[in-house]
Design an enzyme around this catalytic site. Structure first.
Site: not given
Length: 355
Positions: A143, A168
């Site tokens: 991420k 993200t």
């Protein structure tokens, strides 16, 4: 004998089951029973959850093991703490992977969000820790914050190292376009957080699903990706109500909280496929290219996206600092050489799955 007319059978079918015919439903939850019921494929961790978990007695064995690892690696105190943090994140990921059949997302330190090379190095270090534990990089999503630097880090990780990335803190169309051009594996555009911003910063306090600004944002991103054949997958996230969910039926994936899953399971109204490749192909959208200067300008023009991205980075960074402080304090008293019973795996999953 037939159990009823087709119309009656359709009326009996829940909105959740109808939704599953159009999109992959992911349980956005830490509820162990909900996980068993809805059979999630993937899971994720973030600094906030790790911080909260690390404070609980049930998780002290993981923390102690990570501290022992960091000390054994040597170096300065800061280097030892950094190694402890990496080990702790991966340790929780390893436990989650024993439960889910798919992939776990492990987040790179938000404080590196504006340093591409450091993000790449950190990602490769996390992947190496997984591989040392016998887990292939195919089961891990790294991420990264959707800054320009984060997106370029994702591009390098995908192209040069075969590391799959989950982008993200994505709020703007410019971020989505840049991610598609970088050919990252997956993006997680937020719906509810966008709605929250509009409620807080305009005089309007309610929106119908078809005019919800978060729904409109993800719809545009999905349509753009499908119209121009990008491989990046769209996973709508952060829902505030079932209307938002149903308005995005057809999206590649939707991650939904247990409360909203329960509402959908009791809802027997019709769910219509709102997003599809065919509809996207027919959309009146123009393909654009964003170099760094254009990206920064276009993203900067979206006040909501600028504020939500920076706010998200700050909050994750703050929790990382708190976690480091806790680790430094525990290093002084950590019974690293003592054997303890391993924390109940169910408790770990209950707290960490699907942040």
């Amino acid at each position: 004998m037939s159990s009823g007319s087709p119309d009656k059978r359709r009326k009996m079918e829940s909105a959740l089951n109808q939704l599953k015919k159009h999109t992959v439903v992911v349980a956005d939850t830490g509820d162990f029973n909900a996980i068993d019921e809805y059979k999630p494929q993937d899971a994720t961790t973030n600094p906030s959850l790790i911080l909260a978990a690390a404070k609980m007695p049930a998780y002290q064995q993981l923390v102690d093991q990570a501290i022992k690892y960091g000390i054994a690696k040597g170096g300065t105190e800061d280097e030892q703490v950094a190694n402890t943090m990496d080990k702790l994140f991966v340790s929780f990921g390893l436990e989650i992977l024993k439960k889910v059949p798919g992939r776990v997302s492990t987040e790179v330190d938000a404080r590196l969000s504006f340093d591409k090379d450091e993000m790449v190095a950190k990602a490769l270090k996390l992947i190496a820790l997984y591989e040392e534990a016998g887990i292939s990089k195919e089961r891990v999503l790294i991420k990264l914050s959707s800054t320009w630097e984060g997106i370029q880090a994702g591009k390098e990780l995908e192209e040069k190292h075969g590391v799959h990335c989950n982008m993200t803190l994505l709020f703007s169309f410019a971020q989505a376009v840049a991610c598609a051009e970088a050919k990252v594996t997956l993006i997680s555009p937020f719906v509810g957080r966008i709605l929250d911003w509009y409620k807080e910063n305009t005089g309007r306090k309610s929106y119908e699903p078809h005019e919800d600004p978060g729904v409109l944002s993800v719809t545009k991103i999905y349509n753009y990706y499908k119209k121009f054949g990008y491989s990046t997958v769209v996973m709508g996230a952060s829902f505030r109500n079932t209307g938002e969910v149903k308005a995005l039926a057809g999206c590649d994936l939707l991650t939904i909280s247990p409360g909203l899953l329960a509402e959908l399971s009791q809802d027997h109204s019709a769910v219509t496929e709102m997003l599809s490749v065919e509809k996207a192909k027919a959309c009146d959208l123009e393909k654009v290219h964003l170099d760094e200067k254009t990206f920064r300008w276009e993203h900067n023009e979206d006040r909501m996206a600028v504020e939500k991205l920076s706010d998200g980075i700050r909050k994750f960074a703050a929790d990382a600092v708190k976690l480091e402080t806790m680790i430094k304090e525990k290093r002084l008293t950590c019974p690293c050489e003592k054997k303890k019973s391993f924390p109940n795996r169910g408790e770990i999953f209950h707290f960490l799955l699907f942040s």
